[in-house]
Design a protein around this motif. Sequence first.
Motif, PDB file in Angstrom:
ATOM      1  N   ASN A  45      66.422  67.241  57.284  1.00 38.15           N
ATOM      2  CA  ASN A  45      65.012  66.861  57.169  1.00 38.15           C
ATOM      3  C   ASN A  45      64.678  65.648  58.038  1.00 38.15           C
ATOM      4  OD1 ASN A  45      66.277  64.842  55.754  1.00 38.15           O
ATOM      5  ND2 ASN A  45      65.239  65.241  53.829  1.00 38.15           N
ATOM      6  N   ALA A  46      65.597  65.241  58.910  1.00 37.64           N
ATOM      7  CA  ALA A  46      65.442  64.134  59.860  1.00 37.64           C
ATOM      8  C   ALA A  46      65.370  62.766  59.197  1.00 37.64           C
ATOM      9  CB  ALA A  46      64.253  64.353  60.785  1.00 37.64           C
ATOM     10  N   VAL A  47      65.759  62.668  57.941  1.00 33.95           N
ATOM     11  CA  VAL A  47      65.837  61.381  57.273  1.00 33.95           C
ATOM     12  C   VAL A  47      67.111  60.692  57.745  1.00 33.95           C
ATOM     13  CG1 VAL A  47      66.128  60.248  55.033  1.00 33.95           C
ATOM     14  CG2 VAL A  47      64.534  62.143  55.273  1.00 33.95           C
ATOM     15  N   LEU A  48      67.009  59.423  58.076  1.00 36.49           N
ATOM     16  CA  LEU A  48      68.176  58.684  58.545  1.00 36.49           C
ATOM     17  C   LEU A  48      69.029  58.267  57.358  1.00 36.49           C
ATOM     18  CD1 LEU A  48      66.620  56.444  61.310  1.00 36.49           C
ATOM     19  CD2 LEU A  48      67.689  58.683  61.524  1.00 36.49           C
ATOM     20  N   THR A  49      70.152  58.931  57.184  1.00 32.35           N
ATOM     21  CA  THR A  49      71.059  58.635  56.077  1.00 32.35           C
ATOM     22  C   THR A  49      72.490  58.702  56.570  1.00 32.35           C
ATOM     23  OG1 THR A  49      71.222  60.964  55.458  1.00 32.35           O
ATOM     24  CG2 THR A  49      69.527  59.671  54.349  1.00 32.35           C
ATOM     25  N   GLY A  50      73.395  58.168  55.775  1.00 30.00           N
ATOM     26  CA  GLY A  50      74.808  58.415  55.945  1.00 30.00           C
ATOM     27  C   GLY A  50      75.511  57.800  57.134  1.00 30.00           C
ATOM     28  N   TYR A  51      75.059  56.648  57.619  1.00 32.89           N
ATOM     29  CA  TYR A  51      75.769  56.006  58.724  1.00 32.89           C
ATOM     30  C   TYR A  51      76.435  54.753  58.196  1.00 32.89           C
ATOM     31  CZ  TYR A  51      76.589  53.718  63.211  1.00 32.89           C
ATOM     32  OH  TYR A  51      77.169  53.100  64.274  1.00 32.89           O
ATOM     33  N   THR A  52      77.729  54.609  58.417  1.00 32.35           N
ATOM     34  CA  THR A  52      78.460  53.476  57.869  1.00 32.35           C
ATOM     35  C   THR A  52      78.036  52.144  58.479  1.00 32.35           C
ATOM     36  OG1 THR A  52      80.273  53.831  59.418  1.00 32.35           O
ATOM     37  CG2 THR A  52      80.496  54.822  57.252  1.00 32.35           C
ATOM     38  N   GLY A  53      77.391  52.166  59.631  1.00 30.11           N
ATOM     39  CA  GLY A  53      76.901  50.935  60.242  1.00 30.11           C
ATOM     40  C   GLY A  53      75.561  50.485  59.696  1.00 30.11           C
ATOM     41  N   GLY A  54      74.964  51.264  58.817  1.00 33.48           N
ATOM     42  CA  GLY A  54      73.670  50.936  58.223  1.00 33.48           C
ATOM     43  C   GLY A  54      72.534  51.691  58.893  1.00 33.48           C
ATOM     44  N   ILE A  55      71.489  51.914  58.122  1.00 33.59           N
ATOM     45  CA  ILE A  55      70.357  52.705  58.594  1.00 33.59           C
ATOM     46  C   ILE A  55      69.620  52.004  59.736  1.00 33.59           C
ATOM     47  CG2 ILE A  55      68.150  53.744  57.927  1.00 33.59           C
ATOM     48  CD1 ILE A  55      70.726  55.137  56.871  1.00 33.59           C
ATOM     49  N   GLU A  56      69.433  50.698  59.640  1.00 36.68           N
ATOM     50  CA  GLU A  56      68.727  49.982  60.709  1.00 36.68           C
ATOM     51  C   GLU A  56      69.487  50.063  62.031  1.00 36.68           C
ATOM     52  OE1 GLU A  56      65.611  48.905  60.750  1.00 36.68           O
ATOM     53  OE2 GLU A  56      65.562  49.811  58.754  1.00 36.68           O
ATOM     54  N   ARG A  57      70.793  49.957  61.960  1.00 38.47           N
ATOM     55  CA  ARG A  57      71.609  50.079  63.188  1.00 38.47           C
ATOM     56  C   ARG A  57      71.527  51.500  63.740  1.00 38.47           C
ATOM     57  NH1 ARG A  57      76.840  47.299  62.642  1.00 38.47           N
ATOM     58  NH2 ARG A  57      75.566  45.557  63.256  1.00 38.47           N
ATOM     59  N   LYS A  58      71.564  52.495  62.854  1.00 41.57           N
ATOM     60  CA  LYS A  58      71.444  53.888  63.290  1.00 41.57           C
ATOM     61  C   LYS A  58      70.097  54.095  63.985  1.00 41.57           C
ATOM     62  CE  LYS A  58      71.930  58.615  61.589  1.00 41.57           C
ATOM     63  NZ  LYS A  58      72.491  59.421  60.512  1.00 41.57           N
ATOM     64  N   ARG A  59      69.013  53.574  63.367  1.00 44.23           N
ATOM     65  CA  ARG A  59      67.680  53.694  63.949  1.00 44.23           C
ATOM     66  C   ARG A  59      67.648  53.035  65.336  1.00 44.23           C
ATOM     67  NH1 ARG A  59      64.895  52.031  59.924  1.00 44.23           N
ATOM     68  NH2 ARG A  59      64.137  54.045  59.292  1.00 44.23           N
ATOM     69  N   TRP A  60      68.218  51.825  65.434  1.00 45.58           N
ATOM     70  CA  TRP A  60      68.229  51.117  66.712  1.00 45.58           C
ATOM     71  C   TRP A  60      68.999  51.909  67.772  1.00 45.58           C
ATOM     72  CZ3 TRP A  60      71.614  49.326  70.298  1.00 45.58           C
ATOM     73  CH2 TRP A  60      71.082  48.499  71.276  1.00 45.58           C
ATOM     74  N   LEU A  61      70.178  52.405  67.428  1.00 42.67           N
ATOM     75  CA  LEU A  61      70.990  53.167  68.381  1.00 42.67           C
ATOM     76  C   LEU A  61      70.258  54.403  68.874  1.00 42.67           C
ATOM     77  CD1 LEU A  61      74.458  52.890  66.616  1.00 42.67           C
ATOM     78  CD2 LEU A  61      73.893  51.998  68.887  1.00 42.67           C
ATOM     79  N   LEU A  62      69.656  55.142  67.959  1.00 47.59           N
ATOM     80  CA  LEU A  62      68.936  56.354  68.349  1.00 47.59           C
ATOM     81  C   LEU A  62      67.733  56.020  69.219  1.00 47.59           C
ATOM     82  CD1 LEU A  62      69.191  58.325  65.009  1.00 47.59           C
ATOM     83  CD2 LEU A  62      70.355  58.865  67.157  1.00 47.59           C
ATOM     84  N   ASN A  63      66.980  54.977  68.852  1.00 43.27           N
ATOM     85  CA  ASN A  63      65.851  54.563  69.684  1.00 43.27           C
ATOM     86  C   ASN A  63      66.327  54.111  71.060  1.00 43.27           C
ATOM     87  OD1 ASN A  63      63.680  55.063  67.966  1.00 43.27           O
ATOM     88  ND2 ASN A  63      63.961  53.121  66.905  1.00 43.27           N
ATOM     89  N   HIS A  64      67.406  53.366  71.095  1.00 44.25           N
ATOM     90  CA  HIS A  64      67.974  52.885  72.355  1.00 44.25           C
ATOM     91  C   HIS A  64      68.385  54.039  73.271  1.00 44.25           C
ATOM     92  CE1 HIS A  64      70.051  50.157  75.055  1.00 44.25           C
ATOM     93  NE2 HIS A  64      71.143  50.901  74.938  1.00 44.25           N
ATOM     94  N   GLU A  65      68.847  55.118  72.664  1.00 43.88           N
ATOM     95  CA  GLU A  65      69.276  56.300  73.431  1.00 43.88           C
ATOM     96  C   GLU A  65      68.124  57.253  73.708  1.00 43.88           C
ATOM     97  OE1 GLU A  65      72.361  57.765  70.912  1.00 43.88           O
ATOM     98  OE2 GLU A  65      73.768  56.207  71.533  1.00 43.88           O
ATOM     99  N   GLY A  66      66.927  56.919  73.261  1.00 42.54           N
ATOM    100  CA  GLY A  66      65.772  57.756  73.550  1.00 42.54           C
ATOM    101  C   GLY A  66      65.614  58.958  72.652  1.00 42.54           C
ATOM    102  N   VAL A  67      66.249  58.948  71.487  1.00 39.40           N
ATOM    103  CA  VAL A  67      66.141  60.066  70.550  1.00 39.40           C
ATOM    104  C   VAL A  67      64.899  59.864  69.696  1.00 39.40           C
ATOM    105  CG1 VAL A  67      67.240  61.240  68.606  1.00 39.40           C
ATOM    106  CG2 VAL A  67      68.636  60.377  70.485  1.00 39.40           C
ATOM    107  N   ALA A  68      64.047  60.864  69.647  1.00 38.66           N
ATOM    108  CA  ALA A  68      62.831  60.797  68.843  1.00 38.66           C
ATOM    109  C   ALA A  68      63.192  60.950  67.370  1.00 38.66           C
ATOM    110  CB  ALA A  68      61.851  61.879  69.258  1.00 38.66           C
ATOM    111  N   ILE A  69      62.811  59.965  66.585  1.00 37.95           N
ATOM    112  CA  ILE A  69      62.991  60.057  65.125  1.00 37.95           C
ATOM    113  C   ILE A  69      61.620  59.935  64.495  1.00 37.95           C
ATOM    114  CG2 ILE A  69      65.378  59.292  65.040  1.00 37.95           C
ATOM    115  CD1 ILE A  69      64.388  56.503  64.430  1.00 37.95           C
ATOM    116  N   TYR A  70      61.450  60.512  63.348  1.00 38.21           N
ATOM    117  CA  TYR A  70      60.144  60.618  62.720  1.00 38.21           C
ATOM    118  C   TYR A  70      60.036  59.772  61.466  1.00 38.21           C
ATOM    119  CZ  TYR A  70      60.250  64.454  65.939  1.00 38.21           C
ATOM    120  OH  TYR A  70      60.384  65.196  67.067  1.00 38.21           O
ATOM    121  N   GLN A  71      60.464  58.513  61.557  1.00 33.70           N
ATOM    122  CA  GLN A  71      60.367  57.601  60.410  1.00 33.70           C
ATOM    123  C   GLN A  71      59.826  56.286  60.849  1.00 33.70           C
ATOM    124  OE1 GLN A  71      64.034  57.116  58.349  1.00 33.70           O
ATOM    125  NE2 GLN A  71      64.020  59.176  57.578  1.00 33.70           N
TER     126      GLN A  71
END
Length: 71
Positions: A45-71
């Motif tokens: 469902n594109a919810v950012l969950t389950g990353y051992t580095g934390g959700i904020e870090r996951k969000r930052w990494l994905l944004n940094h890599e240009g991945v579109a997230i919907y949150q």
Amino acid sequence: MASTANYFLWKTIFDAELAAKIGKPTADRAVGMANSLSHRVMATNAVLTGYTGGIERKRWLLNHEGVAIYQ
């Protein structure tokens, strides 16, 4: 999961998609948990969950890599 290594080079994948690729279409939760070290596996469902580095870090990494997230 050794079979997931090929998917993580500049690509994100949903846990259900990966579960289907390994022949276990109902194992999306197990796939998500097993890949919690990778920020590239996302919940179906594109919810950012389950990353051992934390959700904020996951969000930052994905944004940094240009991945579109919907949150």
